[in-house]
Scaffold this motif. Structure first.
Motif, PDB file in Angstrom:
ATOM      1  N   GLU A 113       0.993  -0.707   0.244  1.00  0.00           N
ATOM      2  CA  GLU A 113      -0.012  -0.255  -0.454  1.00  0.00           C
ATOM      3  C   GLU A 113       0.905   1.122  -0.036  1.00  0.00           C
ATOM      4  O   GLU A 113       2.069   0.989   0.662  1.00  0.00           O
ATOM      5  N   LEU A 114       0.227   2.146  -1.128  1.00  0.00           N
ATOM      6  CA  LEU A 114       1.193   3.179  -0.790  1.00  0.00           C
ATOM      7  C   LEU A 114      -0.121   4.623  -0.770  1.00  0.00           C
ATOM      8  O   LEU A 114      -1.077   4.482  -1.230  1.00  0.00           O
ATOM      9  N   ALA A 115       0.001   5.849   0.296  1.00  0.00           N
ATOM     10  CA  ALA A 115      -0.591   6.839   0.406  1.00  0.00           C
ATOM     11  C   ALA A 115       0.877   7.536   0.073  1.00  0.00           C
ATOM     12  O   ALA A 115       1.278   7.765   0.145  1.00  0.00           O
ATOM     13  N   LEU A 116      -0.036   9.112  -0.186  1.00  0.00           N
ATOM     14  CA  LEU A 116       1.101  10.379  -0.340  1.00  0.00           C
ATOM     15  C   LEU A 116      -0.083  11.505  -0.264  1.00  0.00           C
ATOM     16  O   LEU A 116      -1.360  11.252  -1.146  1.00  0.00           O
ATOM     17  N   GLY A 117       0.270  12.906  -0.135  1.00  0.00           N
ATOM     18  CA  GLY A 117      -0.580  14.102  -0.152  1.00  0.00           C
ATOM     19  C   GLY A 117       0.706  15.043  -0.886  1.00  0.00           C
ATOM     20  O   GLY A 117       1.792  15.239   0.486  1.00  0.00           O
ATOM     21  N   TRP A 118       0.826  15.828  -1.635  1.00  0.00           N
ATOM     22  CA  TRP A 118       2.097  16.779  -2.402  1.00  0.00           C
ATOM     23  C   TRP A 118       1.336  17.793  -2.391  1.00  0.00           C
ATOM     24  O   TRP A 118       0.329  17.596  -3.609  1.00  0.00           O
ATOM     25  N   ARG A 119       2.050  18.645  -2.070  1.00  0.00           N
ATOM     26  CA  ARG A 119       1.608  19.722  -2.342  1.00  0.00           C
ATOM     27  C   ARG A 119       2.810  20.463  -3.941  1.00  0.00           C
ATOM     28  O   ARG A 119       4.093  20.868  -3.836  1.00  0.00           O
ATOM     29  N   VAL A 120       2.021  20.377  -5.163  1.00  0.00           N
ATOM     30  CA  VAL A 120       3.150  19.779  -6.146  1.00  0.00           C
ATOM     31  C   VAL A 120       3.795  21.094  -6.449  1.00  0.00           C
ATOM     32  O   VAL A 120       4.923  21.619  -6.645  1.00  0.00           O
ATOM     33  N   ALA A 121       2.949  22.231  -6.376  1.00  0.00           N
ATOM     34  CA  ALA A 121       3.126  23.916  -7.068  1.00  0.00           C
ATOM     35  C   ALA A 121       2.304  24.269  -6.249  1.00  0.00           C
ATOM     36  O   ALA A 121       1.795  24.003  -6.157  1.00  0.00           O
ATOM     37  N   PRO A 122       2.703  25.750  -6.367  1.00  0.00           N
ATOM     38  CA  PRO A 122       1.379  27.150  -6.068  1.00  0.00           C
ATOM     39  C   PRO A 122       0.266  26.903  -6.583  1.00  0.00           C
ATOM     40  O   PRO A 122       0.417  26.565  -7.998  1.00  0.00           O
ATOM     41  N   GLY A 123      -1.329  26.306  -6.542  1.00  0.00           N
ATOM     42  CA  GLY A 123      -1.744  26.401  -7.141  1.00  0.00           C
ATOM     43  C   GLY A 123      -2.207  24.433  -6.946  1.00  0.00           C
ATOM     44  O   GLY A 123      -3.406  24.836  -7.452  1.00  0.00           O
ATOM     45  N   TRP A 124      -1.095  24.224  -7.133  1.00  0.00           N
ATOM     46  CA  TRP A 124      -1.706  22.359  -7.500  1.00  0.00           C
ATOM     47  C   TRP A 124      -1.481  21.817  -6.577  1.00  0.00           C
ATOM     48  O   TRP A 124      -0.566  22.006  -5.182  1.00  0.00           O
ATOM     49  N   ARG A 125      -2.147  20.994  -6.039  1.00  0.00           N
ATOM     50  CA  ARG A 125      -1.739  19.316  -5.140  1.00  0.00           C
ATOM     51  C   ARG A 125      -2.276  18.620  -5.567  1.00  0.00           C
ATOM     52  O   ARG A 125      -3.221  17.873  -6.304  1.00  0.00           O
ATOM     53  N   LEU A 126      -2.097  17.052  -5.284  1.00  0.00           N
ATOM     54  CA  LEU A 126      -1.986  15.709  -5.691  1.00  0.00           C
ATOM     55  C   LEU A 126      -2.225  14.833  -4.420  1.00  0.00           C
ATOM     56  O   LEU A 126      -1.073  15.176  -3.393  1.00  0.00           O
ATOM     57  N   ASP A 127      -3.349  14.162  -3.809  1.00  0.00           N
ATOM     58  CA  ASP A 127      -4.003  13.115  -3.128  1.00  0.00           C
ATOM     59  C   ASP A 127      -4.238  11.869  -3.657  1.00  0.00           C
ATOM     60  O   ASP A 127      -4.608  11.913  -4.450  1.00  0.00           O
ATOM     61  N   GLY A 128      -3.205  10.799  -3.160  1.00  0.00           N
ATOM     62  CA  GLY A 128      -3.636   9.729  -3.737  1.00  0.00           C
ATOM     63  C   GLY A 128      -3.044   8.076  -3.173  1.00  0.00           C
ATOM     64  O   GLY A 128      -1.949   8.480  -1.936  1.00  0.00           O
ATOM     65  N   ASN A 129      -3.409   7.362  -2.943  1.00  0.00           N
ATOM     66  CA  ASN A 129      -3.129   5.682  -2.910  1.00  0.00           C
ATOM     67  C   ASN A 129      -3.210   4.611  -3.696  1.00  0.00           C
ATOM     68  O   ASN A 129      -4.190   4.604  -4.730  1.00  0.00           O
ATOM     69  N   LEU A 130      -2.991   3.921  -3.490  1.00  0.00           N
ATOM     70  CA  LEU A 130      -2.567   2.691  -4.594  1.00  0.00           C
ATOM     71  C   LEU A 130      -2.297   1.409  -3.623  1.00  0.00           C
ATOM     72  O   LEU A 130      -1.577   1.381  -2.203  1.00  0.00           O
ATOM     73  N   ALA A 131      -3.164   0.351  -3.498  1.00  0.00           N
ATOM     74  CA  ALA A 131      -2.901  -0.399  -2.699  1.00  0.00           C
ATOM     75  C   ALA A 131      -3.852  -2.023  -3.830  1.00  0.00           C
ATOM     76  O   ALA A 131      -4.272  -2.356  -4.506  1.00  0.00           O
ATOM     77  N   LEU A 132      -2.106  -3.515  -3.379  1.00  0.00           N
ATOM     78  CA  LEU A 132      -2.025  -3.893  -4.284  1.00  0.00           C
ATOM     79  C   LEU A 132      -1.798  -5.180  -3.699  1.00  0.00           C
ATOM     80  O   LEU A 132      -1.373  -5.467  -2.751  1.00  0.00           O
ATOM     81  N   LEU A 133      -2.676  -6.287  -3.775  1.00  0.00           N
ATOM     82  CA  LEU A 133      -3.042  -7.457  -2.775  1.00  0.00           C
ATOM     83  C   LEU A 133      -2.973  -8.342  -3.765  1.00  0.00           C
ATOM     84  O   LEU A 133      -3.615  -8.897  -5.113  1.00  0.00           O
ATOM     85  N   HIS A 134      -2.467  -9.434  -3.273  1.00  0.00           N
ATOM     86  CA  HIS A 134      -2.961 -11.070  -3.566  1.00  0.00           C
ATOM     87  C   HIS A 134      -3.719 -12.036  -1.927  1.00  0.00           C
ATOM     88  O   HIS A 134      -3.424 -11.772  -1.523  1.00  0.00           O
ATOM     89  N   ALA A 135      -5.016 -11.821  -2.512  1.00  0.00           N
ATOM     90  CA  ALA A 135      -5.571 -12.519  -2.033  1.00  0.00           C
ATOM     91  C   ALA A 135      -6.113 -14.290  -2.605  1.00  0.00           C
ATOM     92  O   ALA A 135      -6.666 -14.102  -3.891  1.00  0.00           O
ATOM     93  N   GLN A 136      -6.262 -15.099  -1.428  1.00  0.00           N
ATOM     94  CA  GLN A 136      -6.990 -16.782  -1.608  1.00  0.00           C
ATOM     95  C   GLN A 136      -7.621 -17.399  -0.658  1.00  0.00           C
ATOM     96  O   GLN A 136      -7.298 -16.807   0.236  1.00  0.00           O
TER      97      GLN A 136
END
Length: 741
Positions: free
Chosen positions: A594-617
């Protein structure tokens, strides 16, 4: 950053504060008093509004929740009752601001959790109260535990109906992974804790009105402040939130819905170290009486997408009431004592026909499961804990211990004896009404007496290294009486949850951690287990997790990464020669990243996201099919996606304007054990455009499912073939106007 609209003068607020009687006023209340009560305008105004949401009881300052970022410095109680921040906790914890959800147009808890949390998906359906989720390879209310303000409502018959509205939410905390050490059985996948707004001594007033396609209309009010300042010197404060929603719905007929959520709280703080908070929350829902759309030749056609095949007189109503009295006493800087007494009730009613399948031979839709069900549930309980700071063998140490007791009464009324099926045209025709001979009668009642003790400890070995441990022992006793046959049984279950974790902080703004945890799950909803399931022991699960978290670029970037493996044993398998129910020999596992981030990329721009990869069985799991045992080892568990991703991009580059666009991607899932009834992956796009009309008012345009994607939230299968999908929201538009004063 571009200039912001002029804000109301802070100096006037300061002059007012100087005139107030400050004796007895806690220092943690002062930051809220010093903030202007303006409407949100970009990040700065959002931070102001959240500061106003912070209660004296919850605290303020550096540990408060921000409406942007991952809140790695915010104090939370879902991953630990010691008040640690995510940087101090050896676990994966999302802290989602309620203001974040509202700014992104997320009106329900399910939307906020699945679009903002990491790796969480919804499998909401009327049968589970629209309150079921998946996390880390596990699904349903018996594996993803839900709390309201730290209080657990015991799940009856797999159904959770409260909370559901985000208007009154201060924060949502999502703890991923086994969590029985904190909250008992039923938390192998994780915990979702919804924390409501609290009373505040600062004046807070806000209202919102929304109109939209499909007859959507929403009204909401938020009000809070001190009571009788002159007479009582800021001893009393209140908070009141009311939210009502209705719509004609996007399926017809009987696809309309309406609901009402009321949250009221009164704070009595006679001294800086003692506070009492009395609260009552009410939730009433009449959700859409929609149970899914039949697949025609394996797909959803335009002919059936917006058609509801339920009867013409269905009824679904859910009413929940939560009353809590919280006491917090801090006799010294090193001792905190808390007690919460509560009474929770839920009353639910279903009257529907719930299963639909297209019959290729007749060209009709076959319907079955004409059901009427009533739930009546009452839970009365008390939770107490005491926390102490000191030293242990020369090391700084924090220790907490407490207990939790509950009595849960549940009554189930149903018509499971009634067997009726029929067929209706694919298009047009009369859908009929519920037959009077199929009405429900009392079926069974249960009483569960639960008691537990728990403890946590954190020892700081060095300035950078800390060791955390926790343990909880539960001993619920279930008594069940069949109201038709008169048979009774009683069973006591014992469960132990524990956790060990290390946290290493290379810098004050980063953390490396490792943990091992052990948890338990009931084989069904614990308080409604049938006699056939009562003899089984609780399923067990353990997890190993490692991860890292941190902030960089002066806080402009927040990030978390985690890897884990969970193994759950004692699943029920149905084998030849075993009982009708089966034997408890199955196991299931999941491992993921799992990965998550919150990033103020530049003045006026913001990126927030997350990713989950799993193998379930399923590792070891068999069922009887046509009289023979079929192994499903290696198959993907039902309803569990192996990829979940969210991305939000915010542009704040023009004065008085903010644009947000969100993407949500959910991988394919299956509706059957054999992985033949597939529900495809989907990607949704949502967009929000805000215009700051004045300093105290905002106009918002929201577009949901921008590209009108046809997708399924949940689904059914018979014989390895998908029969119907419960579809998600089509493209829709809402306009909202929010004002504060």
């Amino acid at each position: 950053m571009p200039a912001r609209p002029a804000r109301r003068s802070v100096s006037a607020r300061v002059l007012t504060i100087r005139a107030l009687p400050l004796r007895g006023l806690p220092l943690r209340a002062l930051p809220a008093l010093l903030l202007p009560c303006g409407l949100l305008c970009g990040e700065a105004r959002a931070q102001e509004a959240v500061a106003l949401d912070e209660l004296a009881v919850e605290g303020s300052g550096p540990g408060r929740v921000s409406p942007v970022g991952l809140n790695l410095r915010a104090q939370g109680r879902s991953a630990s009752r010691l008040g640690l921040t995510p940087l101090e906790t050896p676990a994966s914890l999302d802290i989602i601001s309620g203001e974040t959800a509202r700014l992104r147009g997320q009106d329900t808890i399910a939307e906020a959790v699945t679009q903002d949390g990491t790796g969480i998906t919804t499998i909401a359906a009327p049968g589970n109260g629209n309150g079921a989720f998946t996390a880390r390879g596990f699904s349903g209310p018996n594996s993803i535990q839900q709390l309201y303000d730290g209080t657990r409502f015991y799940v009856g018959a797999g159904t959770v109906t409260f909370p559901f509205d985000t208007w009154n939410v201060e924060r949502i905390e999502v703890l991923r992974g086994p969590s029985s050490v904190l909250y008992g059985d039923g938390a192998i996948g994780g915990v979702i804790n919804v924390v409501p707004k609290k009373p505040t001594f600062a004046s807070v007033n806000a209202a919102r009105a929304v109109i939209g396609t499909d007859g959507v209309a929403r009204l909401a009010l938020d009000s809070g402040g001190a009571i009788g300042q002159a007479e009582f010197g800021n001893t009393f404060a209140y908070r009141l939130n009311v939210s009502g929603n209705r719509a004609d719905g996007w399926v017809h007929p009987v696809g309309d819905f309406r609901n009402l959520a009321v949250s009221a709280a009164l704070l009595f703080q006679p001294s800086p170290d003692l506070a009492f908070t009395l609260s009552h929350d009410l939730g009433y829902q009449e959700p859409a009486r929609y149970w899914g759309t039949p697949l025609v030749e394996g797909r959803i056609t335009d002919l059936v997408r917006f058609r509801n095949y339920n009867i013409l007189d269905p009824k679904v109503t859910w009413a929940d009431n939560w009353t809590q009295l919280k006491t917090e006493w801090t006799p010294s800087a090193d001792v905190t004592i808390r007690n919460t007494a509560y009474r929770l009730t839920s009353s639910r009613h279903w009257l529907d026909v719930e299963q639909y399948a297209f019959n290729r031979g007749t060209g009709l839709v076959d319907r079955s499961d004409y059901l009427e069900i009533y739930h009546s549930q009452e839970q009365v309980g008390n939770r107490f804990d005491a926390a102490f700071k000191g030293s242990l063998f020369g090391f700084r140490n924090a220790f907490l211990a407490g207990f939790d007791v509950n009595r849960i009464d549940f009554r189930h009324t149903n018509n499971f004896f009634f067997d009726k099926s029929d067929s209706v045209p694919l298009v047009g025709g009369f859908l009929g009404t519920f037959p009077p001979e199929g009405r429900a009668t009392p079926a069974y009642r249960t009483r569960t007496n639960q008691a537990s003790v728990f403890a946590e400890d954190r020892v700081i070995l060095t300035d950078r290294l800390s060791f955390l441990t926790g343990v909880r022992f539960d001993a619920p006793t279930l008594q069940r009486e069949d109201l038709r046959s008169g048979t009774q049984f009683e069973r006591t279950y014992k469960s132990l949850g524990y956790r060990f974790g290390l946290v290493y902080n290379p810098t004050p703004d980063s953390a490396l951690y490792a943990q091992y945890s052990f948890a338990t799950d009931p084989v069904g909803s614990l308080i409604t287990l049938s006699q056939s399931l009562a003899g089984f022991k609780l399923a067990t699960g353990d997890q190993v997790e490692i991860g890292a978290k941190g902030l960089a670029f002066d806080g402009a970037l927040e990030w978390t990464v985690a890897g884990y493996r969970i193994v759950k044993d004692n699943l029920i398998s149905r084998l030849p020669g075993s009982s009708a129910v089966g034997v408890q020999v199955g196991s299931q596992s999941s491992q993921g990243f799992e990965l998550a981030l919150g990033w103020r990329v530049a003045p006026g721009w913001r990126l927030d996201g997350n990713l989950a990869l799993l193998h379930a069985q399923y590792d070891s799991f068999s069922q009887i099919e046509n009289g023979a045992a079929v192994s499903y080892a290696g198959k993907q568990p039902i309803d569990v996606p192996e990829r979940v991703a969210n991305l939000w991009l915010t542009w704040d580059g023009l004065r008085d304007w903010t644009a947000r666009i969100g993407l949500q991607n959910v991988g394919q899932v299956y509706s059957d054990f054999g992985n033949t009834a597939r529900r495809p992956a989907y990607t949704l796009v949502n967009a929000v455009l805000d215009h700051q009309v004045t300093a105290d008012s905002r106009l918002s345009l929201r577009v949901y499912n921008l590209f009108d994607k046809v997708y399924a939230i949940s689904g059914n299968a018979v014989g390895g073939v998908g029969t119907n999908w419960l579809l998600g929201r089509p493209r829709s538009v809402e306009v909202a106007y929010t004002v504060t004063w």
